[in-house]
Design an enzyme around this catalytic site. Structure first.
Site, PDB file in Angstrom:
ATOM      1  N   GLN A 150       0.757  -1.111  -0.043  1.00 23.45           N
ATOM      2  CA  GLN A 150       0.042  -0.099  -0.043  1.00 23.45           C
ATOM      3  C   GLN A 150       0.710   1.535  -0.154  1.00 23.45           C
ATOM      4  OE1 GLN A 150      -2.540   2.088   3.613  1.00 23.45           O
ATOM      5  NE2 GLN A 150      -4.176   1.616   1.964  1.00 23.45           N
ATOM      6  N   TYR A 186      -6.056  12.381   3.055  1.00 20.27           N
ATOM      7  CA  TYR A 186      -4.458  11.647   2.851  1.00 20.27           C
ATOM      8  C   TYR A 186      -4.569  12.278   1.703  1.00 20.27           C
ATOM      9  CZ  TYR A 186      -3.515   8.473   6.408  1.00 20.27           C
ATOM     10  OH  TYR A 186      -3.870   7.469   8.108  1.00 20.27           O
ATOM     11  N   ARG A 211      -8.702  -5.597  11.967  1.00 18.98           N
ATOM     12  CA  ARG A 211      -8.047  -6.216  12.842  1.00 18.98           C
ATOM     13  C   ARG A 211      -8.227  -7.852  12.972  1.00 18.98           C
ATOM     14  NH1 ARG A 211     -11.586  -1.422  15.479  1.00 18.98           N
ATOM     15  NH2 ARG A 211     -13.215  -2.542  13.391  1.00 18.98           N
ATOM     16  N   CYS A 220      -4.172  -2.440  19.073  1.00 25.98           N
ATOM     17  CA  CYS A 220      -3.876  -2.206  17.902  1.00 25.98           C
ATOM     18  C   CYS A 220      -3.778  -0.234  17.821  1.00 25.98           C
ATOM     19  CB  CYS A 220      -4.889  -2.731  17.206  1.00 25.98           C
ATOM     20  SG  CYS A 220      -7.007  -3.000  17.334  1.00 25.98           S
ATOM     21  N   GLN A 223     -14.243 -10.221  35.789  1.00 23.78           N
ATOM     22  CA  GLN A 223     -14.561  -9.079  35.802  1.00 23.78           C
ATOM     23  C   GLN A 223     -15.372  -8.454  34.241  1.00 23.78           C
ATOM     24  OE1 GLN A 223     -14.062  -4.904  37.946  1.00 23.78           O
ATOM     25  NE2 GLN A 223     -13.385  -6.494  39.881  1.00 23.78           N
ATOM     26  N   ARG A 233     -12.479  13.559  41.139  1.00 21.13           N
ATOM     27  CA  ARG A 233     -11.796  14.383  41.858  1.00 21.13           C
ATOM     28  C   ARG A 233     -11.059  15.712  41.017  1.00 21.13           C
ATOM     29  NH1 ARG A 233      -9.975  10.514  46.542  1.00 21.13           N
ATOM     30  NH2 ARG A 233      -9.301   9.563  45.189  1.00 21.13           N
ATOM     31  N   TRP A 273     -12.935   9.973  22.318  1.00 16.28           N
ATOM     32  CA  TRP A 273     -13.540  10.564  22.411  1.00 16.28           C
ATOM     33  C   TRP A 273     -15.259  10.762  21.612  1.00 16.28           C
ATOM     34  CZ3 TRP A 273     -16.601  10.871  17.110  1.00 16.28           C
ATOM     35  CH2 TRP A 273     -15.422   9.714  15.950  1.00 16.28           C
ATOM     36  N   ASP A 313      -5.913  -3.045  32.511  1.00 15.99           N
ATOM     37  CA  ASP A 313      -7.042  -3.728  31.811  1.00 15.99           C
ATOM     38  C   ASP A 313      -6.739  -4.958  31.131  1.00 15.99           C
ATOM     39  OD1 ASP A 313      -5.204  -3.143  29.912  1.00 15.99           O
ATOM     40  OD2 ASP A 313      -6.012  -1.533  29.527  1.00 15.99           O
TER      41      ASP A 313
HETATM   42  P1  NAP Z   1      -9.968   3.698  37.505  1.00 11.32           P
HETATM   43  O1  NAP Z   1      -9.444   4.177  35.687  1.00 11.32           O
HETATM   44  O2  NAP Z   1      -8.614   3.927  37.383  1.00 11.32           O
HETATM   45  O3  NAP Z   1     -10.878   4.814  37.502  1.00 11.32           O
HETATM   46  C1  NAP Z   1     -11.118   5.325  39.032  1.00 11.32           C
HETATM   47  C2  NAP Z   1     -11.184   6.606  39.629  1.00 11.32           C
HETATM   48  O4  NAP Z   1     -12.526   6.247  40.548  1.00 11.32           O
HETATM   49  C3  NAP Z   1     -10.151   7.675  39.162  1.00 11.32           C
HETATM   50  O5  NAP Z   1      -9.837   8.095  37.989  1.00 11.32           O
HETATM   51  C4  NAP Z   1     -10.373   8.210  40.673  1.00 11.32           C
HETATM   52  O6  NAP Z   1     -10.316  10.090  39.664  1.00 11.32           O
HETATM   53  C5  NAP Z   1     -11.502   8.228  41.210  1.00 11.32           C
HETATM   54  N1  NAP Z   1     -10.961   7.689  42.494  1.00 11.32           N
HETATM   55  C6  NAP Z   1     -10.239   6.271  42.923  1.00 11.32           C
HETATM   56  N2  NAP Z   1      -9.976   6.297  44.381  1.00 11.32           N
HETATM   57  C7  NAP Z   1     -11.294   7.402  44.943  1.00 11.32           C
HETATM   58  C8  NAP Z   1     -11.739   7.248  45.780  1.00 11.32           C
HETATM   59  N3  NAP Z   1     -10.733   6.999  46.377  1.00 11.32           N
HETATM   60  N4  NAP Z   1     -12.880   8.020  45.851  1.00 11.32           N
HETATM   61  C9  NAP Z   1     -13.237   8.153  45.245  1.00 11.32           C
HETATM   62  N5  NAP Z   1     -12.796   8.159  44.067  1.00 11.32           N
HETATM   63  C10 NAP Z   1     -11.996   7.662  43.663  1.00 11.32           C
HETATM   64  O7  NAP Z   1     -10.721   2.392  37.114  1.00 11.32           O
HETATM   65  P2  NAP Z   1     -11.879   1.780  36.658  1.00 11.32           P
HETATM   66  O8  NAP Z   1     -12.699   2.856  35.985  1.00 11.32           O
HETATM   67  O9  NAP Z   1     -12.781   1.217  37.373  1.00 11.32           O
HETATM   68  O10 NAP Z   1     -11.341   1.458  35.740  1.00 11.32           O
HETATM   69  C11 NAP Z   1     -10.275  -0.292  35.653  1.00 11.32           C
HETATM   70  C12 NAP Z   1      -9.011  -0.643  34.850  1.00 11.32           C
HETATM   71  O11 NAP Z   1      -9.964  -0.988  33.495  1.00 11.32           O
HETATM   72  C13 NAP Z   1      -8.625   0.687  33.566  1.00 11.32           C
HETATM   73  O12 NAP Z   1      -6.860   0.268  33.712  1.00 11.32           O
HETATM   74  C14 NAP Z   1      -9.254   0.834  33.050  1.00 11.32           C
HETATM   75  O13 NAP Z   1      -8.724   1.917  31.769  1.00 11.32           O
HETATM   76  C15 NAP Z   1      -9.961   0.030  32.670  1.00 11.32           C
HETATM   77  N6  NAP Z   1     -11.503  -0.243  31.496  1.00 11.32           N
HETATM   78  C16 NAP Z   1     -11.180   0.355  30.212  1.00 11.32           C
HETATM   79  C17 NAP Z   1     -12.199   0.326  29.837  1.00 11.32           C
HETATM   80  C18 NAP Z   1     -12.090   0.610  28.069  1.00 11.32           C
HETATM   81  O14 NAP Z   1     -13.614   0.328  27.340  1.00 11.32           O
HETATM   82  N7  NAP Z   1     -10.906  -0.173  27.422  1.00 11.32           N
HETATM   83  C19 NAP Z   1     -13.726   0.278  30.432  1.00 11.32           C
HETATM   84  C20 NAP Z   1     -13.886   0.404  31.674  1.00 11.32           C
HETATM   85  C21 NAP Z   1     -11.740  -0.370  32.098  1.00 11.32           C
HETATM   86  P3  NAP Z   1     -10.576  10.732  40.597  1.00 11.32           P
HETATM   87  O15 NAP Z   1     -10.022  11.001  42.182  1.00 11.32           O
HETATM   88  O16 NAP Z   1     -10.280  11.908  39.562  1.00 11.32           O
HETATM   89  O17 NAP Z   1     -12.504  11.041  41.121  1.00 11.32           O
HETATM   90 FE1  SF4 Z   2      -9.320  -6.087  17.598  1.00  8.77          FE
HETATM   91 FE2  SF4 Z   2      -8.686  -5.103  19.863  1.00  8.77          FE
HETATM   92 FE3  SF4 Z   2      -7.678  -6.412  19.346  1.00  8.77          FE
HETATM   93 FE4  SF4 Z   2      -7.455  -4.400  17.721  1.00  8.77          FE
HETATM   94  S1  SF4 Z   2      -6.571  -5.218  20.118  1.00  8.77           S
HETATM   95  S2  SF4 Z   2      -7.751  -6.821  16.175  1.00  8.77           S
HETATM   96  S3  SF4 Z   2      -9.686  -4.067  18.292  1.00  8.77           S
HETATM   97  S4  SF4 Z   2      -9.601  -7.309  19.409  1.00  8.77           S
END
Ligand code: NAP
Ligand code: SF4
Length: 668
Positions: free
Chosen positions: A101, A167, A312, A342, A412, A559, A574, A653
């Site tokens: 490509q 592009y 993907r 990815c 989870q 917070r 976003w 994660d």
């Molecule tokens: P997290 O990303 O650590 O967020 C939890 C939030 O709670 C923190 O940002 C914090 O923000 C707040 N917090 C922490 N301690 C606290 C307390 N004592 N009192 C009040 N607020 C508090 O945890 P998570 O949302 O549970 O996610 C866990 C992991 O899973 C992360 O790595 C996340 O990226 C991943 N995950 C990814 C996806 C995805 O779609 N890719 C989806 C779900 C989870 P403040 O302190 O600023 O309030």
């Molecule tokens: Fe598919 Fe997620 Fe793997 Fe990317 S990381 S190839 S979106 S499963």
């Protein structure tokens, strides 16, 4: 199940493809690393071995100006062509076919040499590109042709030009970015000249023995993009210029419409490809959100396309085609469209991989080999990390017992499948269930072993995960306070006024879950994101997108004082923010929690007291590691390793857990 349409050969002229599956171009980051050619040979060779009809490499720039990152990923010398022979040889040895490509980044190049039809900034890049003059345009066309010649010299079966995404070629095509008054700008005939000239001269230069493919944006999804009539006219002109096939894409990089994220309905854009197929006498390729042989077969059976490009899904499973051919679709490790390992890696300028398959693009570095000393190993915890460790270690020949305290595997991760748009996460668990069976792992559900139960094992892998953090806050034990696990599992129903404490990934998941409009059909998606289903407006964009409505009032609290959602993933954050804003979710940063009572959550914002009126409060305040078992094992000198959230809950994660579990299994 068999897939008759998928496995019908296609005569492209210079090439006869064995089936209709194309491995679509993906930037892997291997284009830019020193040992990239060898690694690409292993990566593409494995997919060719499984029988994919045609592979298209990630994009290579035809000159320095066109490189997305300064000095990297350029294909412009005979030395490079020689280096690439290892790739083409690897693919051909396996009976496959591969196109290079060619991608000139134009105004999306992130360096001072960036060029474009007109000197206009793009929303994604800090540099204002220089407008190409007549001589530059001539030279740039010849650079594309020269790059194609080198590709042929390197053994490629042809080339694909990227005329989409915003592009350079696309930037010439669309009035949005082409403000020129000379013969390269103005009317469609002038705007299309650049791309057509490249294809015409390349076809002539390569002769009849090589394929020329063109990636055409069938809906730019930006203001002042190409019109549908222009897109059809371009496709017809491409045929006359010598193109052999047209590969469809949707949306410029700066478009604010999701096109490949999990929220996009399956095969949600192929209706546009069908419209093109009806208008042009050239094979067309469908793409976007097609991740199973069933879906791909259905696209072909409906007459939407002649070929189906998956990108993907080939990261997620190198053997996708083989498994489809053998009627073993249930064995496929399905791409869940998370983008985490990815596309998000591309933006971090890292070599990509895959959340569900950490071997992807690391084939020469992460190798699976049988163990010479099989051992009896216990894995405690059947979340993603424990599962990955168990099946990989069992595949190597270890005798594995997997303990899980719950009544099903998944931990989870299972909850994620309840979040709207993440339903396909269930496919990963289906895949692991199959692998557990196939590798002979002994699965013991509803069991939480203690030290005494684990004494007979040579090694114990502790993958016990995390427990939700409960903040120390007055009123946190109030009856209306629930954890995210209660909500996502359906154990507790939320009221009509919800405060969410914590706005990380889980806080967003819960907000999406609680404001889900409940309909996920194509029409609702188009309506919500402003896609013009009539294709009568320029760019395929309908700016009168209907606002989404939520059935309950939700407030997301954090917070930190920064923007809520700032730390979400680059390519999907976003989308998640925009969806919640449209559903009326309020986001409040910089809060200082005071207490919870019957009225809701009492906070200080900028020192001022404020009540967040709520009848349900959901705790999404992160997690804490569950490592008690590991500490006990250590006390008794039993060999054990901690992985996943049990090792470190912070920032955990599934990507990290699966990668860690797999790596440990390779060392056992
Ligand atoms: P997290 O990303 O650590 O967020 C939890 C939030 O709670 C923190 O940002 C914090 O923000 C707040 N917090 C922490 N301690 C606290 C307390 N004592 N009192 C009040 N607020 C508090 O945890 P998570 O949302 O549970 O996610 C866990 C992991 O899973 C992360 O790595 C996340 O990226 C991943 N995950 C990814 C996806 C995805 O779609 N890719 C989806 C779900 C989870 P403040 O302190 O600023 O309030
Ligand atoms: Fe598919 Fe997620 Fe793997 Fe990317 S990381 S190839 S979106 S499963």
């Amino acid at each position: 199940m068999t897939y008759p349409k998928l496995f019908t050969p296609l005569d492209l002229g210079p090439l006869v493809l064995g089936n209709r599956l194309v491995m679509g171009a993906m930037h892997t980051g291997l284009e830019e690393v020193p040992d990239g050619a060898t690694r690409m040979a292993a990566f593409y060779g494995a997919r060719a071995r499984a029988g994919v009809g045609l592979i298209v490499t990630g994009g290579f720039a035809p000159n320095r100006e066109g490189a997305a990152i300064e000095g990297l990923g350029i294909f412009g010398s005979s030395e490079q062509a020689e280096e690439h022979r290892v790739i083409t040889n690897a693919v051909h040895r396996e009976g496959g076919a591969i196109l290079l490509q060619i991608l000139h980044a134009g105004g999306y190049a992130r360096h001072a040499l960036a060029v474009a039809p007109s000197a206009q900034p793009t929303p994604l890049c800090p540099v204002i590109p220089r407008a190409l003059d007549e001589d530059d345009i001539e030279r740039t066309i010849e650079d594309h042709v020269g790059c194609a010649r080198l590709a042929k010299h390197a053994g490629y079966d042809g080339v694909e030009f990227i005329g989409s995404g915003g592009y350079l070629i696309d930037a010439f095509l669309a009035p949005r970015t082409n403000r020129r008054q000379d013969r390269w700008g103005g009317g469609f005939e002038n705007r299309s000249r650049f791309g057509l000239e490249i294809v015409r001269r390349t076809s002539r230069a390569l002769g009849t023995g090589a394929v020329v493919s063109f990636r055409l944006s069938l809906a730019d999804l930006v203001v002042d993009g190409s019109s549908w009539e222009e897109t059809v006219a371009m496709a017809r002109a491409l045929k006359d210029a010598g193109a052999h096939m047209i590969s469809s894409t949707f949306g410029w990089h700066e478009a604010r419409v999701p096109t490949i994220a999990a929220i996009v309905p399956s095969a949600g854009f192929t209706w546009i490809t069908r419209r093109l197929r009806e208008a042009v006498d050239l094979p067309v390729v469908a793409s976007n959100r097609i991740n199973s042989p069933e879906l791909a077969e259905a696209v072909l059976a409906r007459g939407d396309a002649d070929l189906v490009a998956l990108a993907r899904p080939f990261l997620a499973d190198p053997d996708f085609v083989l498994k489809a051919r053998e009627g073993r679709a249930d064995d496929i490790n399905t791409c869940i469209a998370c983008n985490q390992a990815c596309l998000d890696s591309v933006f971090r300028q890292e070599v990509v991989s895959c959340l569900v398959n950490p071997f992807a693009c690391h084939e020469t570095l992460v190798r699976l080999f049988p163990t010479s000393s099989p051992r009896k190993v216990a894995v405690v915890g059947a979340g993603p990390g424990g599962l990955a460790c168990a099946v990989t270690a069992a595949q190597r020949g270890h005798e594995i017992t997997l303990f899980e305290g719950g009544d099903a595997i998944g931990g989870q991760f299972r909850l994620a499948a309840h979040v709207p748009g993440k339903e396909e996460y269930a496919e990963t668990l289906r895949y692991f269930r199959r692998r557990l069976q196939q590798t002979g792992v002994r699965v013991r559900l509803n069991e939480t072993p203690d030290v005494a139960d684990l004494v007979g094992f040579a090694h114990v892998v502790v993958a016990t995960g995390t427990r939700p953090r409960v903040p120390s806050l007055r009123g946190v034990d109030h009856a209306m306070v629930v954890s995210y696990i209660d909500v996502l599992s359906g154990r507790r129903q939320a009221g009509d006024k919800v405060a969410i404490i914590g706005a990380g990934g889980v806080g967003f998941d819960v907000a999406e879950f609680l404001t889900d409009p409940g309909h996920h059909d194509l029409e609702s998606f188009q309506c919500e994101w402003g896609i013009d289903a009539t294709l009568t407006r320029r760019g395929g964009l309908n700016l009168q997108a209907a606002p989404a409505h939520a059935s309950r009032q939700v407030v997301l609290l954090q917070r930190k004082t920064g923007k809520i959602g700032k730390d979400l993933a680059r390519t999907t954050g976003w989308i998640r923010r925009a969806a919640l804003v449209r559903r009326g979710v309020q986001m409040l940063a910089g809060v200082d929690y005071q207490y919870i009572d019957d009225l809701g959550v009492h906070v200080l914002v900028g020192g001022e007291p404020r009540l967040i009126d709520a009848n349900t409060v959901v705790l999404c305040a992160g997690q804490e590691a569950r490592r008690e078992l590991f500490d006990d094992l250590r006390k008794h000198d039993i060999a054990a390793t901690l992985i996943g959230g049990a090792e470190s809950a912070s920032g955990l994660d599934a990507q990290r857990a699966i990668a860690q579990g797999t790596r440990l299994a390779l060392q056992l």
